[in-house]
Design a protein around this motif. Structure first.
Motif, PDB file in Angstrom:
ATOM      1  N   ARG A 277     -42.219-112.252 -11.078  1.00 50.18           N
ATOM      2  CA  ARG A 277     -41.538-110.955 -11.014  1.00 50.18           C
ATOM      3  C   ARG A 277     -42.203-109.760 -10.497  1.00 50.18           C
ATOM      4  O   ARG A 277     -43.301-109.576 -10.749  1.00 50.18           O
ATOM      5  CB  ARG A 277     -40.761-110.771 -12.396  1.00 50.18           C
ATOM      6  CG  ARG A 277     -40.118-109.637 -12.567  1.00 50.18           C
ATOM      7  CD  ARG A 277     -39.545-109.524 -13.762  1.00 50.18           C
ATOM      8  NE  ARG A 277     -38.791-110.901 -14.324  1.00 50.18           N
ATOM      9  CZ  ARG A 277     -37.437-110.783 -13.994  1.00 50.18           C
ATOM     10  NH1 ARG A 277     -36.684-109.868 -13.365  1.00 50.18           N
ATOM     11  NH2 ARG A 277     -36.786-111.943 -14.349  1.00 50.18           N
TER      12      ARG A 277
ATOM     13  N   TYR B  70     -30.673-110.955 -21.843  1.00 49.71           N
ATOM     14  CA  TYR B  70     -31.756-109.881 -22.271  1.00 49.71           C
ATOM     15  C   TYR B  70     -31.172-108.996 -22.981  1.00 49.71           C
ATOM     16  O   TYR B  70     -30.058-108.382 -22.718  1.00 49.71           O
ATOM     17  CB  TYR B  70     -32.481-109.194 -20.970  1.00 49.71           C
ATOM     18  CG  TYR B  70     -33.379-110.095 -20.168  1.00 49.71           C
ATOM     19  CD1 TYR B  70     -34.629-110.627 -20.700  1.00 49.71           C
ATOM     20  CD2 TYR B  70     -32.911-110.652 -18.882  1.00 49.71           C
ATOM     21  CE1 TYR B  70     -35.375-111.589 -19.976  1.00 49.71           C
ATOM     22  CE2 TYR B  70     -33.826-111.691 -18.300  1.00 49.71           C
ATOM     23  CZ  TYR B  70     -34.955-111.934 -18.569  1.00 49.71           C
ATOM     24  OH  TYR B  70     -35.601-112.787 -18.195  1.00 49.71           O
TER      25      TYR B  70
ATOM     26  N   GLU C  80     -37.673-114.607  -2.438  1.00 48.21           N
ATOM     27  CA  GLU C  80     -37.832-113.708  -1.378  1.00 48.21           C
ATOM     28  C   GLU C  80     -39.217-113.752  -0.439  1.00 48.21           C
ATOM     29  O   GLU C  80     -39.969-112.781  -0.600  1.00 48.21           O
ATOM     30  CB  GLU C  80     -37.550-112.297  -1.951  1.00 48.21           C
ATOM     31  CG  GLU C  80     -36.127-112.232  -2.563  1.00 48.21           C
ATOM     32  CD  GLU C  80     -35.668-110.926  -2.974  1.00 48.21           C
ATOM     33  OE1 GLU C  80     -36.107-109.846  -2.376  1.00 48.21           O
ATOM     34  OE2 GLU C  80     -34.870-110.815  -4.143  1.00 48.21           O
TER      35      GLU C  80
ATOM     36  N   SER D   3     -29.052-107.428  -5.515  1.00 50.20           N
ATOM     37  CA  SER D   3     -30.264-106.949  -6.480  1.00 50.20           C
ATOM     38  C   SER D   3     -29.560-107.187  -7.917  1.00 50.20           C
ATOM     39  O   SER D   3     -28.499-106.687  -7.887  1.00 50.20           O
ATOM     40  CB  SER D   3     -30.763-105.636  -5.910  1.00 50.20           C
ATOM     41  OG  SER D   3     -31.862-105.492  -6.824  1.00 50.20           O
ATOM     42  N   GLY D   4     -30.185-107.649  -8.751  1.00 56.28           N
ATOM     43  CA  GLY D   4     -29.631-107.885 -10.026  1.00 56.28           C
ATOM     44  C   GLY D   4     -28.869-108.853 -10.317  1.00 56.28           C
ATOM     45  O   GLY D   4     -28.271-109.109 -11.539  1.00 56.28           O
ATOM     46  N   SER D   5     -28.549-109.659  -9.453  1.00 58.53           N
ATOM     47  CA  SER D   5     -27.612-110.851  -9.404  1.00 58.53           C
ATOM     48  C   SER D   5     -28.152-112.039 -10.174  1.00 58.53           C
ATOM     49  O   SER D   5     -27.400-112.892 -10.577  1.00 58.53           O
ATOM     50  CB  SER D   5     -27.064-111.291  -8.274  1.00 58.53           C
ATOM     51  OG  SER D   5     -27.731-111.589  -7.335  1.00 58.53           O
ATOM     52  N   GLY D   6     -29.411-112.115 -10.499  1.00 63.26           N
ATOM     53  CA  GLY D   6     -30.074-113.135 -11.265  1.00 63.26           C
ATOM     54  C   GLY D   6     -30.753-114.062 -10.496  1.00 63.26           C
ATOM     55  O   GLY D   6     -31.225-115.211 -11.145  1.00 63.26           O
ATOM     56  N   LYS D   7     -31.161-113.867  -9.241  1.00 64.85           N
ATOM     57  CA  LYS D   7     -32.010-114.783  -8.486  1.00 64.85           C
ATOM     58  C   LYS D   7     -33.024-115.378  -9.020  1.00 64.85           C
ATOM     59  O   LYS D   7     -33.622-116.229  -9.304  1.00 64.85           O
ATOM     60  CB  LYS D   7     -31.912-114.377  -7.065  1.00 64.85           C
ATOM     61  CG  LYS D   7     -30.748-113.985  -6.220  1.00 64.85           C
ATOM     62  CD  LYS D   7     -30.825-113.517  -4.872  1.00 64.85           C
ATOM     63  CE  LYS D   7     -31.680-112.190  -4.661  1.00 64.85           C
ATOM     64  NZ  LYS D   7     -30.776-111.132  -5.355  1.00 64.85           N
ATOM     65  N   THR D   8     -33.875-114.254  -9.272  1.00 68.26           N
ATOM     66  CA  THR D   8     -35.432-114.167 -10.026  1.00 68.26           C
ATOM     67  C   THR D   8     -35.046-114.880 -11.062  1.00 68.26           C
ATOM     68  O   THR D   8     -36.139-115.906 -11.610  1.00 68.26           O
ATOM     69  CB  THR D   8     -36.164-113.122  -9.793  1.00 68.26           C
ATOM     70  OG1 THR D   8     -35.965-112.506  -8.667  1.00 68.26           O
ATOM     71  CG2 THR D   8     -37.461-113.200 -10.572  1.00 68.26           C
ATOM     72  N   THR D   9     -34.166-114.806 -12.080  1.00 73.07           N
ATOM     73  CA  THR D   9     -34.132-115.322 -13.083  1.00 73.07           C
ATOM     74  C   THR D   9     -33.917-116.906 -13.295  1.00 73.07           C
ATOM     75  O   THR D   9     -34.339-117.616 -13.937  1.00 73.07           O
ATOM     76  CB  THR D   9     -32.968-114.735 -14.049  1.00 73.07           C
ATOM     77  OG1 THR D   9     -33.208-113.397 -14.010  1.00 73.07           O
ATOM     78  CG2 THR D   9     -33.087-115.111 -15.514  1.00 73.07           C
TER      79      THR D   9
END
Ligand SMILES: Nc1ncnc2c1ncn2[C@@H]1O[C@H](COP(=O)(O)OP(=O)(O)OP(=O)(O)O)[C@@H](O)[C@H]1O
Ligand SMILES: [Mg+2]
Lengths: 304, 199
Positions: B196, A77, A233, A106-112
């Motif tokens: 998201r 990004y 999650e 948090s922010g480690s890229g799981k959702t991505t």
């Protein structure tokens, strides 16, 4: 209509490993491959063709089914001058029927990673294979089909359509898939009963608790009998007890239907039931723990 | 782990657009936002009522007068189109997550596009039909007040089929124009954003 449909044959490991836009080439190679099994041991020149053929087929049978495979996936990004490597060279292979937990700060890229595996986001680099088909080669309609039939999504914030009843929410993906309305409704009622909402099928989300809404979401995700369930999650907005119930429900469905479940979670209690755990950090896969290691890891963490 | 391949090959299918589903989606969306739907219908009703009135009242002899009426009608229609666009934009923006979620469930871009267009087409149809009735009513009342019993020789109640068709066409194209941009925006909404973030 049928002439428009593409056939995606499963291909051997060798081909899929040779990644890149290879999937299209693989397709072209298919007929040839069927005729001439790849000579896996070129040195064995004295072996008969028949023997080689048997060798090739037995190899095919022993191969496990890789429901999800990512090869060197990167996602970048750009935020102003800064570039964020949300995912950095992620390669994971997930087999059919596995229950995978993804953990990481948090922010480690799981959702991505979920978005990319779920064909909702295109990676900057690398390839994603769903049931051994390269997602990058699909057009918009085929992607919609993939999302509809192959993948079920469960979100942290439930995302069930607020103005629809539980029943309508579960029926919707089946209607998209072309199931006749009557049959869709019967199936939806069955699934809602299965997740324990048999007496609430005509309630709207407003009239349901968070845990119940998430059950509707689970029923909806399973409606089209997908191969993969992606849950980002799913318990984050629920209290511990309800969260545990939801996770166990997902595990039961995973066992009953042989669906592959990939679930991101922060909750260590949920890890006992996972087949494997993928640990992420800074967009990279830090570690993949197998079932036997899982218990040890949890024990370690509890000590801390 | 050794598992036998149960499916040696599988097919990527195609999803078809289902008109019935598009319509029921449009109807439920209208039903949910009933107040706003009603208000938008009302603006269309006013504009097409005005148009019908102008089509049936005796033509003014004064060309300046006539141009004035036409200008007013034009402005009225313009405001109306803007109103429809505003309503549809809001309706679409409000459903950002919902549309994203539905795309995750297999909604096609064309499904989203046509359900927004259908939604405003229904508004257009209902609004213009109500407008036609309103316009005729006003013409009759004013005619009766001004000309008394001999009013039918003055009022232009001839060629009604054409006039009704004109008003409906204008009303529907107005709403279609107003809805086209919001519908396009909605159909291009990415499915990922449902994934998201929080509400
Ligand atoms: N649309 C975006 N634009 C810019 N940066 C983004 C975007 N989406 C994610 N990122 C960045 O990518 C990184 C990974 O984000 P991601 O949401 O995948 O993390 P996560 O592991 O799911 O975190 P959490 O546990 O908080 O949900 C973060 O640094 C985030 O800021
Ligand atoms: Mg996340």
């Amino acid at each position: 209509m049928s002439s428009k449909k593409k056939k995606h044959k499963r291909h051997g490991k060798q081909q899929t490993r040779a990644h890149a836009p290879a999937a299209k080439i693989n397709q072209a190679l298919q007929p040839e491959k069927a005729k001439n099994p790849p000579a896996r041991q070129p040195a064995a020149g004295n072996r008969s063709a028949a023997a080689a053929r048997i060798d090739w087929f037995s190899n095919l049978n022993q191969e496990t089914e890789h429901t999800v495979m990512t090869r060197n996936v990167s996602k970048i990004y750009h935020l102003g001058e800064e570039t964020v490597h949300a995912l950095d060279d992620v390669s994971v292979t997930i087999d059919r029927g596995e229950y995978i937990s993804i953990m990481g700060p948090s922010g480690s890229g799981k959702t991505t990673l979920f978005n990319i595996v779920g064909a909702l986001l295109k990676p900057n680099e690398g390839n994603v294979f769903i049931d051994e088909v390269d997602v990058a080669q699909l057009d918009a309609n085929e992607l919609a089909w993939l999302r509809c039939r192959k993948i079920g999504y469960i979100f942290q914030s439930y995302n069930i359509v607020k103005v629809f009843t539980a029943l309508e929410n579960v029926t919707l993906p089946m209607l998209f898939a072309g199931v006749p309305p009557d049959e869709a409704q019967d199936r939806a009622i069955n699934i809602l009963e299965r997740v324990g909402l048999g007496d609430r099928i005509l309630h709207t989300p407003k009239e349901l608790s968070g845990g119940q809404q998430q059950r509707v979401a689970i029923a909806r995700a399973f409606a089209n009998r997908p191969a993969i369930i992606l849950a980002d999650e799913p318990t984050a907005n629920l209290d511990l007890h309800t969260g545990e119930e939801i996770i166990h429900l997902m595990k039961e469905m995973n066992r009953e239907q042989g669906v592959t479940v990939i679930c991101a979670t922060h909750d260590h209690k949920m890890l006992d039931i996972s087949d494997r755990i993928i640990w992420m950090e800074d967009g990279r896969v830090k570690k993949i723990a197998n079932r036997d290691e899982v218990k040890i890891d949890i024990a370690e963490m509890r000590e801390k | 782990m050794i598992r036998k391949t149960s499916q040696a090959e599988w097919e990527i299918g195609e999803l078809a657009l289902k008109p019935g589903l598009v319509l029921s989606m449009a109807f439920s969306s209208l039903k949910i936002r009933l107040t706003r739907t009603f208000l938008t219908v009302l603006t269309i009703t006013t504009a097409s009522g005005f148009m019908m009135y102008l089509l049936t009242m005796p033509r003014s002899d004064d060309p300046v007068d006539r141009d004035g009426w036409l200008l007013m009608l034009g402005l009225c229609l313009l405001v109306c189109a803007a109103g429809v666009m505003n309503t549809m934009l809001m309706s679409v923006a409000q459903r950002y997550r919902e549309i994203g979620t539905m795309k995750c469930l297999g909604a096609l871009d064309s499904f989203v596009l046509f359900s927004v267009i259908a939604e405003s087409a229904i508004i257009g149809a209902v609004g213009s039909i109500a407008g036609i009735i309103l316009g005729l009513l006003i013409t009759t009342l004013i005619g009766a007040a001004e000309y008394g019993s001999g009013m039918f020789s003055y009022l232009r109640f001839d060629g009604m089929t054409v006039k009704i068709l004109i008003v409906i066409c204008v009303g529907m194209s107005l709403t279609a124009m107003g809805a086209s941009i919001p519908a396009w925006i909605a159909s291009k909404m990415p499915p990922m954003d449902a994934m998201r973030g929080e509400k």
